[in-house]
Design a protein around this motif. Structure first.
Motif, PDB file in Angstrom:
ATOM      1  N   LYS A 179     -15.194   5.888   0.660  1.00  0.00           N
ATOM      2  CA  LYS A 179     -15.779   5.234  -0.509  1.00  0.00           C
ATOM      3  C   LYS A 179     -17.226   4.817  -0.301  1.00  0.00           C
ATOM      4  O   LYS A 179     -17.727   4.853   0.827  1.00  0.00           O
ATOM      5  N   HIS A 215     -16.389  -3.916   2.791  1.00  0.00           N
ATOM      6  CA  HIS A 215     -15.549  -2.774   2.437  1.00  0.00           C
ATOM      7  C   HIS A 215     -16.368  -1.558   2.041  1.00  0.00           C
ATOM      8  O   HIS A 215     -15.969  -0.771   1.175  1.00  0.00           O
ATOM      9  N   GLU A 238       0.828  -1.213   0.000  1.00  0.00           N
ATOM     10  CA  GLU A 238       0.000   0.000   0.000  1.00  0.00           C
ATOM     11  C   GLU A 238       0.862   1.262   0.000  1.00  0.00           C
ATOM     12  O   GLU A 238       0.597   2.210  -0.741  1.00  0.00           O
ATOM     13  N   ASP A 293     -11.833   2.010  -4.316  1.00  0.00           N
ATOM     14  CA  ASP A 293     -11.212   3.045  -3.481  1.00  0.00           C
ATOM     15  C   ASP A 293     -11.349   4.383  -4.175  1.00  0.00           C
ATOM     16  O   ASP A 293     -11.203   4.484  -5.404  1.00  0.00           O
TER      17      ASP A 293
HETATM   18  C1  BGC Z   1      -9.317  -0.816   1.058  1.00  0.00           C
HETATM   19  C2  BGC Z   1      -7.975  -1.141   0.489  1.00  0.00           C
HETATM   20  C3  BGC Z   1      -7.011  -1.458   1.616  1.00  0.00           C
HETATM   21  C4  BGC Z   1      -7.592  -2.538   2.520  1.00  0.00           C
HETATM   22  C5  BGC Z   1      -6.707  -2.870   3.701  1.00  0.00           C
HETATM   23  C6  BGC Z   1      -9.803  -1.911   1.977  1.00  0.00           C
HETATM   24  O1  BGC Z   1     -11.019  -1.555   2.570  1.00  0.00           O
HETATM   25  O2  BGC Z   1     -10.262  -0.667   0.034  1.00  0.00           O
HETATM   26  O3  BGC Z   1      -7.469  -0.090  -0.280  1.00  0.00           O
HETATM   27  O4  BGC Z   1      -5.780  -1.856   1.076  1.00  0.00           O
HETATM   28  O5  BGC Z   1      -8.841  -2.127   3.026  1.00  0.00           O
HETATM   29  O6  BGC Z   1      -6.542  -1.765   4.514  1.00  0.00           O
END
Ligand code: BGC
Length: 421
Positions: A94, A381, A43, A305
């Motif tokens: 998001k 998410h 990341e 995202d």
């Molecule tokens: C995000 C990702 C992130 C992951 C772990 C997800 O909810 O969309 O971008 O890498 O969480 O933190």
């Protein structure tokens, strides 16, 4: 992941307290301050590309990184800053949460960047709809993550005499063999958002996309409490028995590291996990396998995202903000960011040439599932339901994972959680 926003009244009431507690430091001219939670190896490499791009344009990058997978800590930090009247230029927000922030009246209109970059023509509707509040762009998408993946160490499978599973019968057969061979079958971190990530892939695998949509997106009470949801929890209970005893609180990237270093065989995780394999110099198909989670090869759980833009004060800051939005949507950024992040570009017009086999599969599957109904939003998410309901769902699932709660009790609790406000 409870990111329920307070109404204006509460914001105002809290403002005084927060203002006293926090220094008010907003972004200066020719500077952008960006809140994100991209702190793992893969990341951090990905977000560094955006910083580089902004600095090449003469704009200073003020990093506002808040560690914590899934973003719960980041959202808490963001709320404190907004309440204190010093919102960052942009924040990693998001899904339906963008609408919740929009209602607070704190988001910036970035239509100028969208017009200039022809976003309408270059974004699929499923993406552009999420980026708008009351018809105006307020957020710029960086990627599309697929959540319903299973990450596998093929060497662990070979040592155990197991084969890569495509359904749950094969999955439990492989898990038994890995366990018998003295290795950990399922790498997992016991954190509520990770539990929810496994749950949604299991629900999709057990019930299919139509069931997932009815139960988890439309919150149909009969689907939430019916036999398919009971079977989902039964399957989850069985998966629990293959997770090691040290899983509590483990970060997701440490669970992925267990796959990378051959301590464990399989992990349910979105394709940000691929960012970790990539950062470790591993090759898909050779060092690791990306398979759709058992029974989900005809479906695609999407997680987009995006950088949501906050109202900034000066014309100079607004200019920098629009440059940031434009940079995010540029094909150059979408390519390099997603090569590192494990996701695929959110926009059309990015060459596939440099992407690996997992990403190409993701692109093809997103395309196919958007036509055949298999494309579903990730609840774990923040894509499917509002944050109050998502948080209540997550609480039920975490409780189930950490207690002897029965599947029957879990489905009733889930149906109750679906009414959370
Ligand atoms: C995000 C990702 C992130 C992951 C772990 C997800 O909810 O969309 O971008 O890498 O969480 O933190």
């Amino acid at each position: 992941m409870k990111i329920k926003l307070s109404v204006q009244v509460t914001l105002a009431a809290l403002a005084t307290i927060a203002a006293a507690a926090l220094p008010v430091v907003s972004a200066q001219a020719a500077e952008v301050e960006v809140l994100h939670y991209w702190t793992s190896g893969g990341e951090a490499k990905s977000v560094a590309e955006l910083k580089k791009m902004m600095e090449a344009k003469g704009i200073t990058w003020k990093d506002f990184a808040v560690a914590g997978g899934g973003g719960e800590n980041a959202m808490t930090a963001l709320k404190a800053r907004v309440i204190a009247g010093s919102a960052p230029t942009a924040a990693q927000i998001k899904g339906p949460s963008i609408q919740e922030w929009g209602k607070e009246g704190v988001l910036a209109n970035i239509d100028a960047a969208a017009t200039e970059g022809k976003w309408e023509a270059n974004l699929p509707k499923v993406v552009s709809n999420v980026m708008k509040y009351q018809g105006h762009y307020v957020a710029a998408p960086v990627n599309v993550h697929r959540v319903n993946w299973l990450w596998i160490n093929p060497e662990v499978l070979a040592k155990a005499g197991a084969k890569a599973p495509t359904n749950f019968t094969e999955f439990f057969d492989a898990a038994d063999k890995i366990k018998k061979a003295g290795m950990i079958a399922v790498a997992h971190g016991g954190q509520p958002w990770q539990d929810a990530t496994v749950f949604e892939s299991v629900a999709l695998g057990v019930g299919g996309a139509d069931f997932y949509k009815k139960a988890i997106v439309q919150l149909d009470p009969a689907s939430l409490t019916g036999p398919t949801m009971i079977k989902t929890f039964e399957t989850l209970a069985k998966i629990k028995t293959y997770i090691d005893k040290d899983a509590a609180g483990r970060d997701w990237n440490l669970a992925t590291a267990m796959i990378i270093n051959g301590k464990a065989g399989m992990q349910f995780m979105g394709d940000w996990a691929k960012g970790e394999f990539t950062a470790a110099g591993k090759q898909p198909g050779k060092d690791y396998l990306c398979m759709p989670a058992p029974g989900t090869d005809k479906a695609f759980t999407f997680n987009i995202d995006s950088m949501t833009m906050f109202k900034v004060k000066s014309a100079e800051e607004q200019k920098s903000q629009l440059v940031l939005a434009g940079a995010i949507m540029s094909p150059e950024f979408q390519e390099v960011f997603n090569l590192n992040k494990g996701s695929i570009p959110a926009r059309a017009g990015v060459s596939r040439a440099k992407f690996d086999s997992c990403a190409i599969k993701s692109m093809d599957d997103m395309d196919a599932t958007s036509k055949n109904g298999g494309l579903v939003p990730s609840f774990a998410h923040g894509m499917a339901i509002d944050s109050a309901k998502a948080g209540a769902f997550q609480d039920v699932i975490a409780k189930f994972m950490n207690s002897s709660m029965t599947p029957q009790a879990a489905v009733l609790a889930l149906a109750k959680a679906a009414k959370a406000k």
